[in-house]
Design a protein around this motif. Structure first.
Motif, short mmCIF file in Angstrom:
data_model
loop_
_atom_site.label_atom_id
_atom_site.label_comp_id
_atom_site.label_asym_id
_atom_site.label_seq_id
_atom_site.Cartn_x
_atom_site.Cartn_y
_atom_site.Cartn_z
N LEU A 77 17.96 -6.40 24.09
CA LEU A 77 16.74 -6.09 23.44
C LEU A 77 15.85 -5.29 24.33
O LEU A 77 15.27 -5.67 25.28
CB LEU A 77 16.01 -7.26 22.86
CG LEU A 77 14.89 -7.16 21.92
CD1 LEU A 77 14.94 -6.50 20.86
CD2 LEU A 77 14.28 -8.39 21.66
N ILE B 294 7.36 -9.19 18.88
CA ILE B 294 8.19 -9.61 17.58
C ILE B 294 7.29 -10.56 16.78
O ILE B 294 6.87 -11.60 17.03
CB ILE B 294 9.30 -10.48 18.08
CG1 ILE B 294 10.23 -9.62 19.03
CG2 ILE B 294 10.28 -10.79 17.15
CD1 ILE B 294 10.98 -8.27 18.58
N SER C 245 11.71 -14.40 13.01
CA SER C 245 12.80 -14.06 13.34
C SER C 245 13.65 -14.98 13.91
O SER C 245 13.10 -16.13 14.78
CB SER C 245 12.54 -13.10 14.62
OG SER C 245 11.61 -11.88 14.15
N LEU D 248 20.11 -13.51 13.79
CA LEU D 248 20.36 -12.15 14.57
C LEU D 248 21.87 -12.15 15.03
O LEU D 248 22.33 -11.08 14.75
CB LEU D 248 19.52 -11.89 15.62
CG LEU D 248 19.48 -11.06 16.61
CD1 LEU D 248 19.11 -9.81 15.85
CD2 LEU D 248 18.44 -11.08 17.76
N ILE E 242 15.15 -2.10 15.13
CA ILE E 242 13.91 -2.82 14.76
C ILE E 242 13.00 -2.01 14.18
O ILE E 242 12.82 -1.07 14.11
CB ILE E 242 13.59 -3.63 15.54
CG1 ILE E 242 12.61 -2.76 16.62
CG2 ILE E 242 14.38 -4.37 16.75
CD1 ILE E 242 11.92 -3.58 17.93
N LEU F 186 14.64 -7.68 12.60
CA LEU F 186 13.58 -7.98 13.68
C LEU F 186 12.41 -6.93 13.28
O LEU F 186 12.77 -5.95 13.27
CB LEU F 186 14.25 -7.71 15.10
CG LEU F 186 15.02 -8.77 15.64
CD1 LEU F 186 15.32 -8.22 17.15
CD2 LEU F 186 14.40 -9.96 16.00
N GLN F 187 11.47 -7.50 13.30
CA GLN F 187 10.11 -6.60 12.98
C GLN F 187 9.26 -6.93 14.36
O GLN F 187 9.08 -7.77 14.67
CB GLN F 187 9.38 -6.98 11.91
CG GLN F 187 10.36 -6.51 10.57
CD GLN F 187 9.56 -6.92 9.29
OE1 GLN F 187 8.75 -7.97 9.12
NE2 GLN F 187 9.89 -6.25 8.17
#
Length: 360
Positions: free
Chosen positions: A78, A86, A90, A95, A110, A158-159
């Motif tokens: 990542l 993040i 999440s 994931l 992302i 993922l944001q």
């Protein structure tokens, strides 16, 4: 499955702890490569349990990223900057499930929410960026580096929020790197786009135009950055605003409207274009008036699609506000109030202010 967080940093004491705290539940190990910090960056990274490595800065972001990646033994890496956080919610389990669901080499995208200052206060734009990389993927590019190769990028759950533009303008820092990159790769549409965008952000609009034109000519329609580049190109032409610039914008709108008309960011700037075109010569361009309404209604129909990238609000409250303004100036007050209320319901301050003025 092992997932590591891999970062390059320099003087990031403002935001690094927040960044690491948000990402830590998702990763097995944090690898921090420091390129010459003189503040408390390294102390914070050590306190958060990171593995620290040093790398001398050589004016090459890809080189630093690749060194950092070489320090990781994870299946997936990542990649974040220190001013990216993040978002809560999440899940590591979710994931892993997504990462296991696809075969072959691919990149995880992302959704990044960039906050930046503008005339109305603070706006937010979104983009999907390849930031979860499988083992063996490296970067290329002196600046605005990208993963090398042609592996596809697919969105993952993922944001992240990015606040760096609120505290620092990196345009002056980036400009010489971009100018060098364009000199070395004059036929690279991506570098032309990044240089044009940086010059625009620095308010050097006339200087940005040749690079926007080069980008437009060089870039194929499948390139992910092309739509955003076109929108910025159009905004630059509208900001300059002469008849010749509006003629140039008109040609772009004609060529691109069929392909991009369902993307709210493009429809939004088209609405601004038609309004500016009509106001430039009402008698000549009066026939374009219905296009203003059509564009903003199309924005609302398209809605908010953060996975497509663009400015938050062009598919909702900003479009509703502009539609309300259009109805107000054209004497359709009931419709104006309807759309102002729609924008105000979503918390848009300009719409709230307009409704107060109408009601007084």
């Amino acid at each position: 499955m092992k997932i590591n967080l891999v970062m390059i940093v320099k003087n990031e004491e403002r935001s690094l702890r927040k960044c690491l705290q948000a990402a830590k539940p998702l990763v097995d190990q944090i690898i921090i490569v420091d390129t010459g910090s003189s503040d408390k960056t390294v102390d914070i990274a050590e306190d958060m349990g990171a593995v620290i490595r040093k790398f001398p800065w050589g004016n090459d972001f890809a080189a630093a990223r690749n060194f950092a990646l070489s320090q990781s033994d994870a299946d997936w890496n990542l990649v974040l900057d220190a001013d990216e956080y993040i978002r809560p919610g999440s899940s590591r389990g979710r994931l892993e499930q997504v990462l296991s669901s696809r075969k072959g080499k691919w990149l995880g995208g992302i959704t990044l929410y960039d906050s930046y200052p503008d005339e109305g206060g603070i706006s937010v734009s979104t983009s999907v960026l390849p930031r979860l990389l499988p083992k063996g993927v490296c970067y290329e590019g002196r600046i605005h580096e990208q993963p090398a190769g042609n592996a596809p990028c697919y969105p993952i759950p993922l944001q992240a929020d990015h606040d760096g533009y609120l505290v620092a303008d990196k345009g002056e820092r980036n400009l010489p790197y971009l100018e060098q990159a364009v000199a070395e790769h004059p036929k690279d549409g991506y570098y032309q786009f990044q240089l044009a965008s940086t010059l625009r952000n620095l308010k050097r609009l006339e200087e940005s135009l040749p690079h926007f034109r080069e980008f437009y000519q060089m870039t194929g329609k499948r390139e992910a950055y092309r739509p955003r580049g076109l929108v910025l190109y159009l905004y630059t032409l509208l900001d300059l605003g002469t008849d010749l610039h509006l003629d140039e914008a008109s040609e772009i709108v004609k060529q691109e409207e069929n392909g991009l008309g369902n993307w709210s960011d493009f429809s939004f700037v088209c609405g601004l274009f038609y309004m500016k075109r009509v106001l430039s010569d009402v008698q000549r361009y009066i026939g374009l008036l219905p296009n203003i309404e059509r564009c903003y209604l199309r924005c609302l129909k398209s809605g908010e699609r953060p996975e497509l990238g663009g400015v938050v609000g062009t598919g909702s409250f900003k479009a509703a506000y502009n539609l309300g303004a259009w109805y107000e100036v054209s004497g359709q007050n009931e419709l104006a109030v309807k759309y102002y209320k729609q924008a105000a319901k979503e918390g848009y301050g300009l719409a709230m202010e307009r409704l107060k003025e109408i009601n007084n």
